[in-house]
Design an enzyme around this catalytic site. Structure first.
Site, PDB file in Angstrom:
ATOM      1  N   ASN A  35      -5.583  34.008  81.443  1.00 34.06           N
ATOM      2  CA  ASN A  35      -5.409  35.068  80.449  1.00 34.06           C
ATOM      3  C   ASN A  35      -5.897  34.615  79.084  1.00 34.06           C
ATOM      4  O   ASN A  35      -7.090  34.296  78.982  1.00 34.06           O
ATOM      5  CB  ASN A  35      -4.020  35.735  80.497  1.00 34.06           C
ATOM      6  CG  ASN A  35      -2.816  34.865  80.271  1.00 34.06           C
ATOM      7  OD1 ASN A  35      -2.571  33.940  81.018  1.00 34.06           O
ATOM      8  ND2 ASN A  35      -2.013  35.176  79.289  1.00 34.06           N
ATOM      9  N   ASP A  36      -5.087  34.589  78.062  1.00 33.14           N
ATOM     10  CA  ASP A  36      -5.595  34.476  76.684  1.00 33.14           C
ATOM     11  C   ASP A  36      -6.501  33.259  76.424  1.00 33.14           C
ATOM     12  O   ASP A  36      -6.171  32.145  76.851  1.00 33.14           O
ATOM     13  CB  ASP A  36      -4.432  34.329  75.699  1.00 33.14           C
ATOM     14  CG  ASP A  36      -3.288  35.285  75.964  1.00 33.14           C
ATOM     15  OD1 ASP A  36      -3.430  36.174  76.802  1.00 33.14           O
ATOM     16  OD2 ASP A  36      -2.245  35.108  75.313  1.00 33.14           O
ATOM     17  N   GLU A 217       1.699  40.727  69.800  1.00 31.59           N
ATOM     18  CA  GLU A 217       1.323  39.450  70.410  1.00 31.59           C
ATOM     19  C   GLU A 217       0.041  38.914  69.768  1.00 31.59           C
ATOM     20  O   GLU A 217      -0.747  39.667  69.192  1.00 31.59           O
ATOM     21  CB  GLU A 217       1.080  39.633  71.921  1.00 31.59           C
ATOM     22  CG  GLU A 217       2.342  39.956  72.708  1.00 31.59           C
ATOM     23  CD  GLU A 217       2.151  39.817  74.217  1.00 31.59           C
ATOM     24  OE1 GLU A 217       1.192  40.396  74.742  1.00 31.59           O
ATOM     25  OE2 GLU A 217       2.962  39.123  74.863  1.00 31.59           O
TER      26      GLU A 217
HETATM   27  C1  FRU Z   1      -0.519  37.581  75.767  1.00 27.82           C
HETATM   28  C2  FRU Z   1       0.641  36.671  76.124  1.00 27.82           C
HETATM   29  C3  FRU Z   1       1.091  35.833  74.950  1.00 27.82           C
HETATM   30  C4  FRU Z   1       1.737  34.640  75.614  1.00 27.82           C
HETATM   31  C5  FRU Z   1       0.816  34.442  76.796  1.00 27.82           C
HETATM   32  C6  FRU Z   1       1.503  33.899  78.020  1.00 27.82           C
HETATM   33  O1  FRU Z   1      -1.283  37.928  76.850  1.00 27.82           O
HETATM   34  O2  FRU Z   1       1.727  37.409  76.657  1.00 27.82           O
HETATM   35  O3  FRU Z   1       1.943  36.521  74.054  1.00 27.82           O
HETATM   36  O4  FRU Z   1       1.769  33.524  74.779  1.00 27.82           O
HETATM   37  O5  FRU Z   1       0.259  35.705  77.089  1.00 27.82           O
HETATM   38  O6  FRU Z   1       0.558  33.625  79.010  1.00 27.82           O
END
Ligand code: FRU
Length: 466
Positions: A35-36, A217
């Protein structure tokens, strides 16, 4: 708190490579889930691109920091995992964060997530959300995890959702911004100031005039000349007409006034209107370019990705360079992307005639000159522009993705970047963008339009991952 080591991860990596939907010029998890983007920076000439990574679970799980490095954004090195969720401060995941370089050292900040067993909502009870710092001399090896802030250190009126530290230098000070959710379910950010990158003092809260979602976020502060901008991802915003069509938002506020005292936020401006864009991170490279990379994905949505059959899911978007003009942020792929181009070809599209003779890994520029049109590509995706409304829609190849809209008063041009299972479309030289995954079976261009137009087409080469 058992996690896979780098050797075990290497063994898993083979499975994904057989999938026809592996992307050619986008970064993906070698296996499992991504993900991020995290900790993006250029350190002593090398770009370090970390990411939220769950190598053993393509649907998520406890997050590690995966790591690619590159000198040129064409050849990438798949580096060993940078951070494991391996101690009592981050046992439930080394969550998102960022880096800043000072005195030839990389300072890395992230959220250590800890979830307690038992009956909890994990919003008001059952979670630790530690702000952690680690220092590195090379971006590969990291020092001791130091906890800078824990639950009791955040303001009392906040839930246990405070996370995703990002640091910028502004004037003589460093500032850390954290995304947060109040007990009243209002999204906001906390602003901390530091002079030494280790001690932080809470100096303000950044919040919109009217509540905008329950949680913000992945905040990022960035400055273009004198204009301070806050990028963030609000959750819990209702769709309003053609605005906020996604489940969770990505976009930015212009901030005027004094960040520490009386600031004013503009309206929230959406950044990428596609189905698959979230949690972008920005950084400034050694040439002074402001570069943004997004997660080409979105959490908690009903639409899916067939790549999970091969035990992997999600990718990074292309890195895009940002510029600020007309009070708006413009975005276009960084210039290195041009090095992927093969020979330039001119394609004449006319009146519904379908062009199929070229491959579907390409960059295509279409001078629209404010004409209405309906364009079909890859047999199943339709881009329609009528009465100043751009509609993008997909059939079966969307795996549940249906349509998205952008109101565009004058549409002068459009550039499409097509990869095996993604489309990134830029309008008006990056004034608007739309990013999506697409899962069709055509390996050809398969394009037709109901007008006459001369386009510029480049087939694109692949990234090299070593
Ligand atoms: C955003 C998020 C962040 C968190 C991460 C966890 O996609 O929810 O807020 O740190 O992903 O994987």
């Amino acid at each position: 708190m058992t996690c896979l080591n780098n050797e075990q991860i290497k063994k898993l990596e083979k499975q994904a490579s057989n999938d026809e939907y592996r992307l050619n010029y986008h970064l993906m998890p070698p296996t499992g889930w991504l993900n991020d983007p995290n900790g993006l920076c250029q350190f002593e000439g090398i770009y370090h691109l970390y990411y939220q990574y769950a190598p053993d679970d393509c649907f998520g799980g406890d997050k590690y920091w995966g790591h690619y490095s590159t000198k040129d954004f064409i050849t990438f090195k798949n580096e060993p995992v940078a951070l494991f969720p391996d101690c009592s401060l981050d046992a439930g995941g080394a969550y998102s964060g960022s880096t800043i370089i000072k005195d030839n050292k990389m300072y890395v900040y992230y959220t250590g997530n800890v979830k307690y067993p038992g009956k909890h909502d994990y919003i008001h009870t059952g979670r630790d959300h530690n702000t952690i710092m680690v220092i590195s001399d090379d971006g590969i090896n990291f020092g001791e995890k130091v906890c800078l802030m824990k639950n009791d250190d955040y303001p009392d009126d906040l839930t246990l959702h405070v996370r995703d530290p990002q640091i910028i230098k502004n004037g003589d000070h460093y500032y850390m911004i954290l995304g947060a959710r109040t007990n009243q379910d209002v999204g906001c950010c906390l602003l901390y100031r530091s002079d030494d990158l280790v001690n932080y003092k809470l100096v303000n809260r950044i919040i919109s005039n009217e509540p905008f979602g329950y949680m913000w976020e992945c905040p990022n502060l960035v400055k273009f000349d004198e204009q301070m901008i806050l990028f963030c991802c609000p959750q819990g915003v209702e769709t309003a007409g053609y605005d906020y069509e996604n489940l969770y938002q990505n976009g930015y506020y212009l901030i005027n006034g004094d960040l520490e005292k009386d600031y004013r936020l503009s309206e929230f401006i959406e950044f990428d209107h596609g189905f698959d864009y979230y949690a972008p991170q920005l950084f400034i490279d050694e040439q002074g370019r402001t570069i943004i990379i997004g997660w080409m994905g979105m959490p908690d949505v009903p639409y899916t990705n067939p790549t999970t059959k091969y035990n992997w899911q999600h990718a990074f978007t292309l890195p895009r360079e940002l510029t600020f003009k007309n009070n708006k942020v413009y975005q276009l792929p960084i210039s290195e992307t041009k090095s992927l181009r093969k020979a330039k070809e001119i394609i004449n599209l006319s009146n519904h005639e379908k062009i199929s003779c070229k491959g579907n890994i390409y960059e295509l520029y279409l001078p629209i000159n404010n004409r209405d049109f309906t364009l079909t590509l890859r047999n199943d995706a339709v881009i329609d522009y009528h009465s100043n409304l751009l509609t993008f829609s997909m059939g079966a190849s969307g795996y549940g993705r249906d349509s998205r809209h952008i109101v565009i008063d004058d549409l002068s041009n459009m550039t499409i970047y097509s990869d095996t299972s993604s489309l990134e479309i830029f309008f008006n030289d990056g004034e608007y963008a739309l990013t999506t995954r697409i899962y069709d079976h055509s390996s050809n261009l398969e394009i037709s339009i109901d007008t006459e137009i001369q386009c510029t087409y480049y087939e694109l080469n692949s990234y090299q991952i070593v």
